[in-house]
Write an enzyme that holds these catalytic residues in place. Structure first.
Site, mmCIF file in Angstrom:
data_model
loop_
_atom_site.group_PDB
_atom_site.id
_atom_site.type_symbol
_atom_site.label_atom_id
_atom_site.label_comp_id
_atom_site.label_asym_id
_atom_site.label_seq_id
_atom_site.Cartn_x
_atom_site.Cartn_y
_atom_site.Cartn_z
ATOM 1 N N ASP A 82 -0.348 -0.959 -4.695
ATOM 2 C CA ASP A 82 -1.706 -0.420 -4.670
ATOM 3 C C ASP A 82 -1.735 0.989 -4.077
ATOM 4 O OD1 ASP A 82 -4.400 0.008 -4.686
ATOM 5 O OD2 ASP A 82 -4.888 -1.483 -3.155
ATOM 6 N N LYS A 123 0.848 -1.183 0.000
ATOM 7 C CA LYS A 123 0.000 0.000 0.000
ATOM 8 C C LYS A 123 0.888 1.239 0.000
ATOM 9 C CE LYS A 123 -4.221 -1.802 0.405
ATOM 10 N NZ LYS A 123 -5.323 -1.512 -0.538
ATOM 11 N N LYS A 168 -14.225 -8.008 -6.383
ATOM 12 C CA LYS A 168 -14.483 -8.033 -4.946
ATOM 13 C C LYS A 168 -15.979 -8.223 -4.735
ATOM 14 C CE LYS A 168 -10.751 -4.961 -3.345
ATOM 15 N NZ LYS A 168 -10.455 -3.631 -2.745
#
Length: 320
Positions: free
Chosen positions: A168, A143, A239
């Site tokens: 990400d 991240k 997702k």
């Protein structure tokens, strides 16, 4: 149908570019019939104008109705509420019929599934320490934000020289920063770059050479979104909290493959009750990012073990 919200404490803060959280706030749906109970869990997400109260309000409208999965697809929009109800229906059907969801769908599930393990946003030094602590993980998700992303990625790569990497930014980069970063990401052997720029700016990707495959996350919710992503993204992230459940996720997986996209299966920070149905999609994906329960102080009884980057099935009867 009964439903309730829970706040599940995390063992440490989970930080991404748009903020940090110390708990997973979820809504659980339970459906009782014939002495059996089917369960589903969702994670309302503020990025999509959801919270636990709004999700329970959506579910409350349907309370007392006789529902099947086809009706749920029509009555609720894609999102967290439909996900919890859809997955609870799949679980209830499996328990009433004695036929597991994987068997019903003809999905061959592996004994265990390799999943990405997440290094959360921090200083480069702290992120390197997180990566080292992951031990034998073969796939790491990093991240980052727009402040020092390349320094953060270099630090993780140095700490985990053999691991495959997913980066990400959660929409934190500008198109200019993306163009600047791509050559270095290729040198650092990044396997996948997930939603680097805001979803609303996806058209900029049509003129950018993807030196690293770029994955649509916030830009891709359901099958209807796929045509607009052609020529911009190479991979899509499925997702269940975005698709509105396993039913739409299965359709999206089929259509994404038919359109030439690579597929990643992701999740929110949640318990194993959210992860179990997503594992069926993950078993058919190029990348699985299903470590959402890793930060739980305490997962649910019978939950899915996660060891050295391998996700193992939950105890019999847990879900599906």
């Amino acid at each position: 149908m009964t439903f309730y919200s829970e706040s599940l404490p995390l063992s440490r803060p989970f930080r991404i570019s748009r903020g940090a959280k110390t708990s997973a706030d979820v809504v659980v749906v339970e459906l009782a019939q014939g002495g059996m109970v089917g369960r589903g869990e969702c994670v309302p997400y503020g990025r999509y104008q959801e919270n636990c109260a709004s999700v329970m309000a959506q579910l409350g409208v349907l309370q007392g109705q006789a529902l099947d999965r086809a009706q749920v697809q029509r009555l609720l929009p894609p999102g967290a509420a439909r996900n919890a109800l859809d997955c609870a229906l799949w679980d209830l059907e499996a328990k009433l019929s004695g036929i597991g969801v994987a068997e019903r769908l003809g999905i061959a599930t592996p004994p265990s599934l390799p999943t990405a393990l997440t290094v959360t946003l921090d200083t480069p030094e702290a992120m390197a320490a997180q990566a080292k602590a992951l031990g034998k993980a073969s796939l790491i998700k990093i991240k980052v934000d727009a402040q020092a992303p390349l320094e953060q990625i270099r630090a993780v790569r140095h700490a985990a020289p053999a691991a495959r990497l997913i980066v990400d930014p959660n929409e934190a980069w500008s198109p200019a920063l993306l163009v600047e970063a791509l050559p270095e990401l290729a040198v650092l052997r990044v396997d996948l770059l997930e939603q680097p720029i805001p979803a609303a700016q996806s058209e900029a990707l049509a003129t950018i050479t993807p030196l690293v495959p770029i994955c649509a996350d916030e830009a891709c919710h359901t099958t209807e979104d796929l045509p607009a992503l052609v020529g911009r993204y190479q991979v899509v992230n499925i997702k269940l909290d975005k698709t509105g459940g396993l039913t739409e996720a299965l359709t999206m997986l089929r259509d994404a493959r038919a359109m030439g996209f690579g597929v990643m299966t992701g999740c929110m920070t949640a318990s194993s009750l959210s992860i179990a149905p997503a594992m069926l999609i993950g078993a058919q994906s190029d990348f699985a990012d299903l470590d959402g329960a890793m930060l739980m102080v305490e997962d649910r009884p019978g939950a899915m073990p996660l060891r050295d980057g391998q996700l193992w099935p939950a105890a019999e009867g847990f879900w599906g």
